[in-house]
Write an enzyme that holds these catalytic residues in place. Structure first.
Site, PDB file in Angstrom:
ATOM      1  N   ASP A 167     -25.356 -57.046 -44.185  1.00  0.00           N
ATOM      2  CA  ASP A 167     -24.631 -58.269 -44.561  1.00  0.00           C
ATOM      3  C   ASP A 167     -25.493 -59.119 -45.501  1.00  0.00           C
ATOM      4  O   ASP A 167     -25.016 -59.665 -46.486  1.00  0.00           O
ATOM      5  CB  ASP A 167     -24.272 -59.070 -43.305  1.00  0.00           C
TER       6      ASP A 167
ATOM      7  N   HIS B 283     -23.018 -59.293 -36.152  1.00  0.00           N
ATOM      8  CA  HIS B 283     -22.654 -58.341 -37.207  1.00  0.00           C
ATOM      9  C   HIS B 283     -21.170 -58.026 -37.061  1.00  0.00           C
ATOM     10  O   HIS B 283     -20.779 -57.069 -36.400  1.00  0.00           O
ATOM     11  CB  HIS B 283     -23.480 -57.056 -37.136  1.00  0.00           C
TER      12      HIS B 283
HETATM   13  P1  NAI Z   1     -20.703 -41.218 -37.418  1.00  0.00           P
HETATM   14  O1  NAI Z   1     -19.561 -41.091 -36.462  1.00  0.00           O
HETATM   15  O2  NAI Z   1     -20.682 -40.468 -38.704  1.00  0.00           O
HETATM   16  O3  NAI Z   1     -22.054 -40.807 -36.685  1.00  0.00           O
HETATM   17  C1  NAI Z   1     -22.368 -41.230 -35.394  1.00  0.00           C
HETATM   18  C2  NAI Z   1     -23.134 -40.102 -34.745  1.00  0.00           C
HETATM   19  O4  NAI Z   1     -23.606 -40.562 -33.500  1.00  0.00           O
HETATM   20  C3  NAI Z   1     -22.276 -38.854 -34.468  1.00  0.00           C
HETATM   21  O5  NAI Z   1     -22.902 -37.728 -35.046  1.00  0.00           O
HETATM   22  C4  NAI Z   1     -22.254 -38.771 -32.933  1.00  0.00           C
HETATM   23  O6  NAI Z   1     -22.292 -37.426 -32.473  1.00  0.00           O
HETATM   24  C5  NAI Z   1     -23.512 -39.520 -32.566  1.00  0.00           C
HETATM   25  N1  NAI Z   1     -23.514 -40.131 -31.225  1.00  0.00           N
HETATM   26  C6  NAI Z   1     -22.510 -40.783 -30.590  1.00  0.00           C
HETATM   27  N2  NAI Z   1     -22.901 -41.179 -29.384  1.00  0.00           N
HETATM   28  C7  NAI Z   1     -24.185 -40.791 -29.242  1.00  0.00           C
HETATM   29  C8  NAI Z   1     -25.128 -40.887 -28.188  1.00  0.00           C
HETATM   30  N3  NAI Z   1     -24.804 -41.451 -27.027  1.00  0.00           N
HETATM   31  N4  NAI Z   1     -26.373 -40.382 -28.405  1.00  0.00           N
HETATM   32  C9  NAI Z   1     -26.673 -39.776 -29.560  1.00  0.00           C
HETATM   33  N5  NAI Z   1     -25.820 -39.631 -30.577  1.00  0.00           N
HETATM   34  C10 NAI Z   1     -24.586 -40.132 -30.416  1.00  0.00           C
HETATM   35  O7  NAI Z   1     -20.864 -42.784 -37.671  1.00  0.00           O
HETATM   36  P2  NAI Z   1     -21.767 -43.516 -38.779  1.00  0.00           P
HETATM   37  O8  NAI Z   1     -20.962 -43.770 -39.982  1.00  0.00           O
HETATM   38  O9  NAI Z   1     -23.057 -42.817 -38.908  1.00  0.00           O
HETATM   39  O10 NAI Z   1     -21.973 -44.941 -38.064  1.00  0.00           O
HETATM   40  C11 NAI Z   1     -22.718 -45.056 -36.878  1.00  0.00           C
HETATM   41  C12 NAI Z   1     -22.575 -46.440 -36.278  1.00  0.00           C
HETATM   42  O11 NAI Z   1     -23.111 -47.435 -37.144  1.00  0.00           O
HETATM   43  C13 NAI Z   1     -21.117 -46.876 -36.014  1.00  0.00           C
HETATM   44  O12 NAI Z   1     -21.076 -47.504 -34.757  1.00  0.00           O
HETATM   45  C14 NAI Z   1     -20.861 -47.885 -37.111  1.00  0.00           C
HETATM   46  O13 NAI Z   1     -19.871 -48.812 -36.742  1.00  0.00           O
HETATM   47  C15 NAI Z   1     -22.219 -48.535 -37.212  1.00  0.00           C
HETATM   48  N6  NAI Z   1     -22.481 -49.286 -38.451  1.00  0.00           N
HETATM   49  C16 NAI Z   1     -23.219 -50.447 -38.328  1.00  0.00           C
HETATM   50  C17 NAI Z   1     -23.545 -51.198 -39.432  1.00  0.00           C
HETATM   51  C18 NAI Z   1     -24.350 -52.467 -39.293  1.00  0.00           C
HETATM   52  O14 NAI Z   1     -24.493 -53.148 -40.304  1.00  0.00           O
HETATM   53  N7  NAI Z   1     -24.886 -52.844 -38.148  1.00  0.00           N
HETATM   54  C19 NAI Z   1     -23.100 -50.798 -40.775  1.00  0.00           C
HETATM   55  C20 NAI Z   1     -22.357 -49.578 -40.811  1.00  0.00           C
HETATM   56  C21 NAI Z   1     -22.072 -48.854 -39.666  1.00  0.00           C
END
Ligand code: NAI
Length: 324
Positions: A159, A187
């Site tokens: 952000d 966030h």
């Molecule tokens: P994604 O779905 O592509 O990847 C998430 C990965 O985490 C998947 O490979 C899944 O198998 C794994 N996973 C789920 N639960 C798990 C656990 N308990 N232990 C280990 N691995 C686990 O999602 P992406 O795009 O990589 O986003 C990840 C997270 O980041 C989402 O929650 C998204 O909302 C968040 N995010 C946060 C931002 C921020 O500014 N704070 C910005 C963008 C995304």
């Protein structure tokens, strides 16, 4: 020669993970003289994909990458970790209410907090990226009883960096000309990108901007940028989120010249309820951050801060049963 540092990453085979781990291995996180060991944690069904990521990491022949651990076990993955980047989290299901998402993901961070407590280095620095990042961070910190609360942080740097770009573009300046910008709160779209103290070329910028631009363009632009990226790309911002995670941890570990924004446990500053994981302007030095003190908060800013505080209190109430 420096001893290698252990960096644990959950969700390492996901979109953000794939944009993140190569940059950690290349030295962008902790410096070009700091060897690293990557400890990559994924769910059981993603172990094959994770092995593929590890193969590619090996094929980069990174001089600083000393070892790679791939695992579905949190106790293996967090063993002696010096840094933990918690990216893994469940995406919101179709038609799922935000409150249910908060509860679902909250459960993940109970086990994660315990595993960090039982396995990681006593001064492990933790960054929560997985959403809802602030509240997940609150839960993990709660269950990591033996690790200082201030080591638990949530990511609002994306952000912050989005706001930097919007202001640079508006003022025809470079992002490096801008100082003292900050994000307050959660966030989520309620976070408040505050330009009150912001300077461009060392001059306060707010008095030269139309308040209507700030209120009706800048604030919502930054707050809803994630949705705009999803519309354009068809999937969520991964490279910029990974970049923000690198910036957050690098500045925390190595220090930064300017203010940055980090979600950190409130110490009661600016009347934000103590303990809430809240984004503040911070400065960093020698591996420690400090919340910038003594800022005057205008009536407009206070209203914005109150809105995002209220949302965080509601999120906390949703997971109250996990915080006992
Ligand atoms: P994604 O779905 O592509 O990847 C998430 C990965 O985490 C998947 O490979 C899944 O198998 C794994 N996973 C789920 N639960 C798990 C656990 N308990 N232990 C280990 N691995 C686990 O999602 P992406 O795009 O990589 O986003 C990840 C997270 O980041 C989402 O929650 C998204 O909302 C968040 N995010 C946060 C931002 C921020 O500014 N704070 C910005 C963008 C995304």
């Amino acid at each position: 020669h420096k001893a290698p540092v252990r960096v644990a990453v959950t969700g390492a085979a996901g979109n953000i993970g794939y944009a993140l781990v190569f940059r950690i291995a290349s030295g962008e996180l902790l410096g070009k003289d700091q060897p690293v060991i990557l400890q990559l944690i994924e769910l059981p069904h993603a172990q094959n994909a994770l092995k593929g990521v590890a193969m590619e990491l090996n094929d980069c022949a990174f001089p600083l990458l000393r070892d790679i651990v791939t695992t579905d076990s949190q106790s293996v993955g967090f063993k002696n970790a010096d840094y933990a980047l918690l990216v893994g989290s469940k995406p919101r299901g179709k038609g799922q209410e935000r409150a249910d998402l908060i509860k679902d993901n909250g459960k993940i961070f109970v086990d994660t907090g315990k595993a960090i407590n039982d396995n990681a280095s006593r001064d492990c620095k933790v960054l929560v990226v997985g959403n809802p990042a602030n509240t997940n961070c609150l839960i993990a910190a709660h269950y990591a009883k033996d690790i200082p609360k201030e080591n638990f942080t949530a990511m609002t740097r994306l952000d912050h960096d989005r706001a930097l770009y919007q202001l640079a573009s508006k003022t025809g300046s470079q992002v490096t000309d801008i100082k003292k910008l900050c994000i307050w709160g959660n966030h989520s779209p309620t976070m408040y990108p505050d330009l009150t103290n912001t300077t461009v070329h060392n001059k306060l910028i707010a008095p030269t901007l139309d308040h209507a631009w700030i209120d009706t363009f800048f604030n919502p632009k930054v707050g809803k940028r994630g949705a705009e990226i999803i519309d354009a790309r068809g999937s969520s911002s991964a490279a910029s989120a990974a970049n923000a995670a690198i910036n957050h941890v690098r500045d925390w570990a190595l220090g930064s010249e300017d203010w940055i924004s980090m979600g950190v446990p409130s110490d009661g500053s600016y009347n934000v309820p103590k303990g809430l994981i809240f984004s503040f302007p911070v400065t960093t030095k020698n591996g420690k951050y400090s919340i910038v003190q003594g800022l005057k908060i205008s009536e407009y800013s206070q209203k914005k801060i109150d809105i995002t505080t209220k949302e965080l209190l509601e999120e906390r109430a949703c997971v109250e049963n996990l915080l006992k």
